[in-house]
Design a protein around this motif. Structure first.
Motif, PDB file in Angstrom:
ATOM      1  N   ALA A  50       0.833  -1.203   0.000  1.00 31.35           N
ATOM      2  CA  ALA A  50       0.000   0.000   0.000  1.00 31.35           C
ATOM      3  C   ALA A  50       0.868   1.253   0.000  1.00 31.35           C
ATOM      4  O   ALA A  50       0.641   2.175  -0.789  1.00 31.35           O
ATOM      5  N   PHE A  51       1.872   1.293   0.868  1.00 36.12           N
ATOM      6  CA  PHE A  51       2.773   2.442   0.928  1.00 36.12           C
ATOM      7  C   PHE A  51       3.459   2.642  -0.417  1.00 36.12           C
ATOM      8  O   PHE A  51       3.477   3.757  -0.959  1.00 36.12           O
ATOM      9  N   TYR A  59       2.074  10.314  -3.915  1.00 37.53           N
ATOM     10  CA  TYR A  59       1.752  10.689  -2.537  1.00 37.53           C
ATOM     11  C   TYR A  59       3.041  10.777  -1.727  1.00 37.53           C
ATOM     12  O   TYR A  59       3.958   9.985  -1.935  1.00 37.53           O
ATOM     13  N   ARG A  60       3.083  11.743  -0.815  1.00 44.10           N
ATOM     14  CA  ARG A  60       4.253  11.918   0.032  1.00 44.10           C
ATOM     15  C   ARG A  60       3.836  11.996   1.489  1.00 44.10           C
ATOM     16  O   ARG A  60       2.770  12.510   1.815  1.00 44.10           O
ATOM     17  N   ALA A  61       4.714  11.494   2.354  1.00 49.15           N
ATOM     18  CA  ALA A  61       4.462  11.470   3.791  1.00 49.15           C
ATOM     19  C   ALA A  61       5.598  12.188   4.513  1.00 49.15           C
ATOM     20  O   ALA A  61       6.351  11.579   5.267  1.00 49.15           O
ATOM     21  N   GLY A  62       5.754  13.468   4.245  1.00 49.08           N
ATOM     22  CA  GLY A  62       6.810  14.244   4.894  1.00 49.08           C
ATOM     23  C   GLY A  62       8.181  13.693   4.565  1.00 49.08           C
ATOM     24  O   GLY A  62       8.521  13.484   3.399  1.00 49.08           O
ATOM     25  N   LEU A  77      -0.559  10.716   4.070  1.00 47.11           N
ATOM     26  CA  LEU A  77       0.131  11.025   2.822  1.00 47.11           C
ATOM     27  C   LEU A  77      -0.707  12.033   2.052  1.00 47.11           C
ATOM     28  O   LEU A  77      -1.936  12.035   2.136  1.00 47.11           O
ATOM     29  N   VAL A  78      -0.056  12.872   1.276  1.00 43.27           N
ATOM     30  CA  VAL A  78      -0.769  13.900   0.522  1.00 43.27           C
ATOM     31  C   VAL A  78      -0.221  13.962  -0.904  1.00 43.27           C
ATOM     32  O   VAL A  78       0.957  13.677  -1.149  1.00 43.27           O
ATOM     33  N   ARG A  79      -1.108  14.349  -1.816  1.00 49.14           N
ATOM     34  CA  ARG A  79      -0.716  14.555  -3.216  1.00 49.14           C
ATOM     35  C   ARG A  79      -1.502  15.749  -3.733  1.00 49.14           C
ATOM     36  O   ARG A  79      -2.694  15.898  -3.464  1.00 49.14           O
ATOM     37  N   TRP A  90      -5.741  13.673   0.431  1.00 53.75           N
ATOM     38  CA  TRP A  90      -5.122  13.203   1.661  1.00 53.75           C
ATOM     39  C   TRP A  90      -5.497  11.746   1.854  1.00 53.75           C
ATOM     40  O   TRP A  90      -6.665  11.385   1.807  1.00 53.75           O
ATOM     41  N   MET A  91      -4.498  10.919   2.043  1.00 52.82           N
ATOM     42  CA  MET A  91      -4.712   9.505   2.336  1.00 52.82           C
ATOM     43  C   MET A  91      -4.164   9.231   3.728  1.00 52.82           C
ATOM     44  O   MET A  91      -3.128   9.761   4.113  1.00 52.82           O
ATOM     45  N   SER A  92      -4.852   8.404   4.457  1.00 53.93           N
ATOM     46  CA  SER A  92      -4.379   7.938   5.750  1.00 53.93           C
ATOM     47  C   SER A  92      -4.451   6.418   5.704  1.00 53.93           C
ATOM     48  O   SER A  92      -5.476   5.854   5.331  1.00 53.93           O
TER      49      SER A  92
END
Length: 183
Positions: A50-51, A59-62, A77-79, A90-92
């Motif tokens: 998934a990641f 998507y990026r997670a900081g 994660l955001v795109r 926004w995905m969580s």
């Protein structure tokens, strides 16, 4: 502090789940719920798959750039950007016991409206829900809702969608493991 960013998504999830949980559930096989995609991610996937899938989509997670850097619990994660034509998503994702425990998406696209009818029909098709089902529909104002669970009471697996012309919110979770992703 990372979980503070997840708090609005979880509040939305709880409110939506709670509002629809009081009504009779649309019950479907757990395998159908586990395979309903949200941005290509399903509860049937491994957390690593998934990641990697979301990262490949942009998507990026900081500062987290590879799976092994993901610590415990959930990850946001955001795109995109709110002002861009494709909008912002926004995905969580959260994991517990070596598997995905929840997936949620909030997709804002103010410049290009969603086809809410098509979004709800995709859910109806996947779960075999009739087009005129009173718990899975699009209203006259162009907003839609649908929630499916694996049991009438004490459901573990759930999938839901709230579709608005400028925003889509989707979620899938293993309710009995969801709280573990907040630790």
């Amino acid at each position: 502090m990372r979980h503070m960013k997840t708090l609005p998504l979880l509040i939305t999830f709880v409110l939506v789940a709670g509002a629809t949980a009081r009504a009779e559930e649309i019950v479907r096989d757990p395998a159908l719920i586990e395979t309903m995609p949200i941005q290509g991610v399903t509860l049937a996937m491994t957390p690593e798959d998934a990641f990697n899938h979301l990262y490949a989509l942009g998507y990026r997670a900081g500062d987290i750039t590879i799976y092994s850097e993901w610590g415990e619990g959930g990850l946001d994660l955001v795109r995109g950007e709110p002002i861009s034509p494709e909008g912002e998503t926004w995905m969580s994702i959260g994991r517990a016991r070596g598997r995905l425990a929840h997936i949620s998406e909030t997709y804002n696209r103010p410049r290009q409206h969603f086809d809410t009818q098509a979004e709800i029909e995709a859910v109806q098709d996947h779960f075999g829900v009739a087009r005129d089902h009173p718990k899975c529909y699009v209203n006259d104002h162009g907003t839609g809702v649908c929630r499916v669970a694996d049991a009438q009471e004490d459901a573990n697996l759930v999938f839901g969608i709230n579709a608005f012309p400028t925003m889509i919110m989707r979620y899938a979770s293993r309710n009995k493991e969801l709280t573990e992703t907040l630790e």
